[in-house]
Design an enzyme around this catalytic site. Structure first.
Site, PDB file in Angstrom:
ATOM      1  N   PHE A 277     -14.339  -4.380  -0.133  1.00  0.00           N
ATOM      2  CA  PHE A 277     -15.354  -3.771  -1.003  1.00  0.00           C
ATOM      3  C   PHE A 277     -16.743  -3.951  -0.386  1.00  0.00           C
ATOM      4  O   PHE A 277     -17.669  -4.452  -1.038  1.00  0.00           O
ATOM      5  CB  PHE A 277     -15.312  -4.360  -2.413  1.00  0.00           C
ATOM      6  CG  PHE A 277     -13.975  -4.310  -3.092  1.00  0.00           C
ATOM      7  CD1 PHE A 277     -13.067  -3.305  -2.805  1.00  0.00           C
ATOM      8  CD2 PHE A 277     -13.611  -5.276  -4.017  1.00  0.00           C
ATOM      9  CE1 PHE A 277     -11.824  -3.264  -3.432  1.00  0.00           C
ATOM     10  CE2 PHE A 277     -12.373  -5.232  -4.651  1.00  0.00           C
ATOM     11  CZ  PHE A 277     -11.477  -4.223  -4.352  1.00  0.00           C
ATOM     12  N   PRO A 278     -16.931  -3.577   0.888  1.00  0.00           N
ATOM     13  CA  PRO A 278     -18.202  -3.835   1.572  1.00  0.00           C
ATOM     14  C   PRO A 278     -19.374  -3.025   1.034  1.00  0.00           C
ATOM     15  O   PRO A 278     -20.519  -3.317   1.368  1.00  0.00           O
ATOM     16  CB  PRO A 278     -17.900  -3.445   3.022  1.00  0.00           C
ATOM     17  CG  PRO A 278     -16.832  -2.404   2.907  1.00  0.00           C
ATOM     18  CD  PRO A 278     -15.974  -2.854   1.748  1.00  0.00           C
ATOM     19  N   LEU A 279     -19.079  -2.036   0.194  1.00  0.00           N
ATOM     20  CA  LEU A 279     -20.149  -1.265  -0.437  1.00  0.00           C
ATOM     21  C   LEU A 279     -20.170  -1.480  -1.946  1.00  0.00           C
ATOM     22  O   LEU A 279     -20.860  -0.777  -2.671  1.00  0.00           O
ATOM     23  CB  LEU A 279     -19.993   0.231  -0.123  1.00  0.00           C
ATOM     24  CG  LEU A 279     -20.135   0.587   1.360  1.00  0.00           C
ATOM     25  CD1 LEU A 279     -19.824   2.056   1.588  1.00  0.00           C
ATOM     26  CD2 LEU A 279     -21.520   0.242   1.876  1.00  0.00           C
ATOM     27  N   GLY A 280     -19.413  -2.491  -2.425  1.00  0.00           N
ATOM     28  CA  GLY A 280     -19.372  -2.798  -3.849  1.00  0.00           C
ATOM     29  C   GLY A 280     -18.681  -1.701  -4.634  1.00  0.00           C
ATOM     30  O   GLY A 280     -17.977  -0.851  -4.086  1.00  0.00           O
ATOM     31  N   GLY A 281     -18.870  -1.744  -5.954  1.00  0.00           N
ATOM     32  CA  GLY A 281     -18.411  -0.667  -6.815  1.00  0.00           C
ATOM     33  C   GLY A 281     -16.923  -0.488  -6.944  1.00  0.00           C
ATOM     34  O   GLY A 281     -16.455   0.596  -7.317  1.00  0.00           O
TER      35      GLY A 281
ATOM     36  N   PRO B 241     -15.333  -1.115 -12.547  1.00  0.00           N
ATOM     37  CA  PRO B 241     -16.452  -0.944 -13.468  1.00  0.00           C
ATOM     38  C   PRO B 241     -17.212  -2.258 -13.634  1.00  0.00           C
ATOM     39  O   PRO B 241     -16.617  -3.317 -13.813  1.00  0.00           O
ATOM     40  CB  PRO B 241     -15.771  -0.519 -14.774  1.00  0.00           C
ATOM     41  CG  PRO B 241     -14.493   0.121 -14.338  1.00  0.00           C
ATOM     42  CD  PRO B 241     -14.048  -0.662 -13.129  1.00  0.00           C
TER      43      PRO B 241
ATOM     44  N   TYR C  13       0.846  -1.192   0.000  1.00  0.00           N
ATOM     45  CA  TYR C  13       0.000   0.000   0.000  1.00  0.00           C
ATOM     46  C   TYR C  13       0.886   1.248   0.000  1.00  0.00           C
ATOM     47  O   TYR C  13       1.650   1.486   0.931  1.00  0.00           O
ATOM     48  CB  TYR C  13      -0.895   0.026   1.231  1.00  0.00           C
ATOM     49  CG  TYR C  13      -2.025  -0.978   1.247  1.00  0.00           C
ATOM     50  CD1 TYR C  13      -2.374  -1.703   0.121  1.00  0.00           C
ATOM     51  CD2 TYR C  13      -2.767  -1.179   2.405  1.00  0.00           C
ATOM     52  CE1 TYR C  13      -3.414  -2.607   0.142  1.00  0.00           C
ATOM     53  CE2 TYR C  13      -3.817  -2.079   2.442  1.00  0.00           C
ATOM     54  CZ  TYR C  13      -4.135  -2.795   1.313  1.00  0.00           C
ATOM     55  OH  TYR C  13      -5.173  -3.692   1.346  1.00  0.00           O
TER      56      TYR C  13
END
Length: 297
Positions: free
Chosen positions: A209-213, A216, A54
């Protein structure tokens, strides 16, 4: 009322932690990055997710500067990839045993510690993003052998897995497994069977990615009208509803939402206090799940 703590690597932790990857955005504002992490500790965060790749080591150096032994923060890092500045992520796969050992050593140096609390093996068997090919396709038993050797040497406290299938988890269980990190959210629940297996085995489930997105084509939780409706009824944000649903969905879920903004950090920390009643949960549970397996082009 949901529990605000859950076991992780042999100790109880608050269920909302912090994903440190976003600290990369403060690369030219190091003092702000350190202050943000100190604020996370003040808010009760006691587990932080990181990796030496990171920010090409920047994030681990910030953690080294910001966290103190008396804070009692569990630092979770990961191996299985290395920086690739010209790549699309920019990461490249590094799955071979000698690469895993080298990555553990890199994390030890970057964090300035003699022992890593938890090391997640990012397998890349599932989820969006990278896939292993050629000589990077390595049997999980060979990977676990080097990680358990490092644990025996005292360089690793506990071992976790990331981007894996139920079969890989079953094979890894005899070696001891603290957590599984897979892409998972209200709108992308491909891994429901794996989550149930983790719950049954006492393994922490840490969705990334707990909120997705994230890429693309990957659906976003905050695009769902019912999420907005529930948020409005509770006086919270749609993102907070998406995170709160995860905490209600299974008792072993731990969150590591990331941000480089102090106000957003406080909003994430407040999620543990959001109560979703049976009606709200039923409405959210009815949201259609879509696939997470979106390859990079």
């Amino acid at each position: 009322m949901i529990s605000r703590t859950a076991p992780f690597a042999g100790r109880p932790v608050h269920r909302v932690g912090y994903g440190a990857m976003q600290l990369e955005r403060l690369h030219d504002r190091r003092d702000e990055a350190v202050a943000l992490l100190r604020r996370a500790v003040e808010l009760g965060v006691d587990h932080v997710d990181t990796a030496e790749f990171y920010g090409f080591g920047f994030v681990n150096r910030v953690i080294r500067e910001a966290l103190r032994p008396e804070d009692g923060v569990l630092v979770v890092t990961k191996v299985g990839a290395v920086p690739d500045p010209g790549g699309p992520l920019p990461l490249k796969v590094a799955q071979r045993p000698e690469q895993l050992r080298a990555a553990v050593e890199d994390n030890l140096r970057g964090l300035g510690v003699e022992r890593l609390d938890v090391v997640n093996l990012r397998r890349l068997d599932t989820g969006p993003g990278l896939r292993a090919e050629g000589d990077q396709v390595v049997d999980v038993d060979d990977q676990l052998a080097v990680l358990t050797a490092l644990r025996d040497e005292g360089k690793v406290g506990a071992i976790g897995l990331s981007s894996v299938t139920p079969d890989v988890l079953r094979r890894a269980l005899p070696a001891g497994n603290a957590c599984v990190q897979n892409a998972y959210s209200l709108v992308s629940r491909d891994d429901e069977d794996l989550l149930r297996l983790c719950t049954a085995e006492g393994v922490a489930w840490v969705p990334y990615f707990p909120l997705g997105g994230a890429f693309p084509g990957v659906p976003k939780v905050t695009d769902e009208p019912v999420v907005h409706a529930v948020a409005e009824s509770l006086g919270v944000t749609p993102s907070q509803v998406g995170l709160a649903w995860l905490l209600h969905h299974a008792p072993n879920v731990l969150l590591i939402p990331g941000t480089a903004d102090a106000a957003h950090l406080e909003a994430n920390a407040a999620v543990a206090g959001i109560v979703l009643d049976a009606e709200a949960l039923a409405t959210l549970d009815a949201v259609r799940s879509r696939s997470n397996d979106v390859p990079l082009g």
